[in-house]
Design an enzyme around this catalytic site. Structure first.
Site, PDB file in Angstrom:
ATOM      1  N   HIS A  62     -10.557  -4.915   2.683  1.00 41.56           N
ATOM      2  CA  HIS A  62     -10.493  -6.116   2.873  1.00 41.56           C
ATOM      3  C   HIS A  62     -11.311  -7.068   4.006  1.00 41.56           C
ATOM      4  O   HIS A  62     -11.581  -6.537   4.864  1.00 41.56           O
ATOM      5  CB  HIS A  62      -9.049  -6.335   2.667  1.00 41.56           C
ATOM      6  CG  HIS A  62      -8.212  -6.283   3.759  1.00 41.56           C
ATOM      7  ND1 HIS A  62      -8.293  -7.014   5.017  1.00 41.56           N
ATOM      8  CD2 HIS A  62      -7.152  -5.083   3.710  1.00 41.56           C
ATOM      9  CE1 HIS A  62      -7.358  -6.876   5.794  1.00 41.56           C
ATOM     10  NE2 HIS A  62      -6.798  -5.430   4.786  1.00 41.56           N
TER      11      HIS A  62
HETATM   12  P1  TYD Z   1      -2.824  -5.032   3.949  1.00 41.13           P
HETATM   13  O1  TYD Z   1      -3.522  -6.276   4.584  1.00 41.13           O
HETATM   14  O2  TYD Z   1      -4.314  -4.535   2.407  1.00 41.13           O
HETATM   15  O3  TYD Z   1      -2.695  -3.281   4.406  1.00 41.13           O
HETATM   16  P2  TYD Z   1      -3.800  -2.121   5.332  1.00 41.13           P
HETATM   17  O4  TYD Z   1      -5.388  -3.661   5.532  1.00 41.13           O
HETATM   18  O5  TYD Z   1      -3.601  -2.142   6.121  1.00 41.13           O
HETATM   19  O6  TYD Z   1      -4.270  -1.777   4.098  1.00 41.13           O
HETATM   20  O7  TYD Z   1      -1.500  -5.416   3.587  1.00 41.13           O
HETATM   21  C1  TYD Z   1      -0.841  -3.975   2.474  1.00 41.13           C
HETATM   22  C2  TYD Z   1       0.813  -4.273   1.937  1.00 41.13           C
HETATM   23  O8  TYD Z   1       1.817  -5.146   2.517  1.00 41.13           O
HETATM   24  C3  TYD Z   1       0.151  -5.921   1.136  1.00 41.13           C
HETATM   25  O9  TYD Z   1       0.775  -5.816  -0.347  1.00 41.13           O
HETATM   26  C4  TYD Z   1       0.259  -7.230   1.731  1.00 41.13           C
HETATM   27  C5  TYD Z   1       1.426  -6.613   2.944  1.00 41.13           C
HETATM   28  N1  TYD Z   1       1.494  -7.582   3.845  1.00 41.13           N
HETATM   29  C6  TYD Z   1       2.561  -7.946   4.297  1.00 41.13           C
HETATM   30  O10 TYD Z   1       3.557  -8.429   3.213  1.00 41.13           O
HETATM   31  N2  TYD Z   1       2.456  -8.863   5.164  1.00 41.13           N
HETATM   32  C7  TYD Z   1       1.938  -9.194   5.976  1.00 41.13           C
HETATM   33  O11 TYD Z   1       2.264  -9.074   7.048  1.00 41.13           O
HETATM   34  C8  TYD Z   1       0.633  -8.245   5.410  1.00 41.13           C
HETATM   35  C9  TYD Z   1      -0.476  -8.040   6.656  1.00 41.13           C
HETATM   36  C10 TYD Z   1       0.536  -7.285   4.546  1.00 41.13           C
END
Ligand code: TYD
Length: 149
Positions: A62
């Site tokens: 992302h």
């Molecule tokens: P995501 O940012 O997509 O993780 P990564 O980039 O590490 O793969 O987040 C994963 C999941 O966690 C998504 O459902 C959103 C949630 N999330 C939160 O609830 N709070 C946060 O601060 C973060 C970073 C993610």
């Protein structure tokens, strides 16, 4: 303040950099600090960390519109691949005293996690799903001007 289109049109992987943190090493272990003392590229609002990560995991996938990050391998190692729509750069993080600065507007992927690794992320904004670009096609559209030059 730039709007979303301007942020993605102007983001560049050249703005990523490794910030060397001080390592206070003692016979009983080491300590490194990140604080809002004006030496970091932004003031930190949120801290999260990834752990229990399978070796074949791909995290990230992302981009952020506003949120900036510092990414630290506090344990183990992994690779962060950043892409601005025209160029990409990969950073292997494997030291707890090295922070990778990731500005807004870059597509990020994190992979090649070593067993037991912990990925600490310090961010400039609180969590907001609205700040994410999760569709790669949308990211490509937002950065199209960089590839037409
Ligand atoms: P995501 O940012 O997509 O993780 P990564 O980039 O590490 O793969 O987040 C994963 C999941 O966690 C998504 O459902 C959103 C949630 N999330 C939160 O609830 N709070 C946060 O601060 C973060 C970073 C993610």
């Amino acid at each position: 303040m730039m709007n979303k289109a301007e942020i993605f049109a102007n983001s560049t992987v050249n703005d990523c950099r490794i910030i060397q943190l001080e390592k206070n090493a003692h016979e009983n272990g080491a300590l490194s600090v990140v604080e809002n003392d004006g030496t970091m590229p932004f003031d930190i609002k949120r801290v999260y960390y990834l752990y229990d990560i399978p070796g074949d995991a791909e995290r990230g996938g992302h981009a952020h519109c506003e949120n900036q990050s510092l990414i630290i391998a506090v344990s183990g190692c992994f690779t962060v691949v950043l892409n601005d729509g025209a160029e990409s750069r990969a950073f292997q993080l494997n030291r707890p005293y090295k922070a990778l600065y990731v500005p807004a507007g870059l597509w990020r992927e994190i992979n090649d996690f070593s067993s037991g690794s912990v990925c600490l992320v310090l961010t400039s904004e609180c969590y907001s799903e609205d700040d994410y670009v999760r569709e790669y096609d949308e990211f490509l559209a937002l950065t199209a001007s960089k590839r037409s030059k």
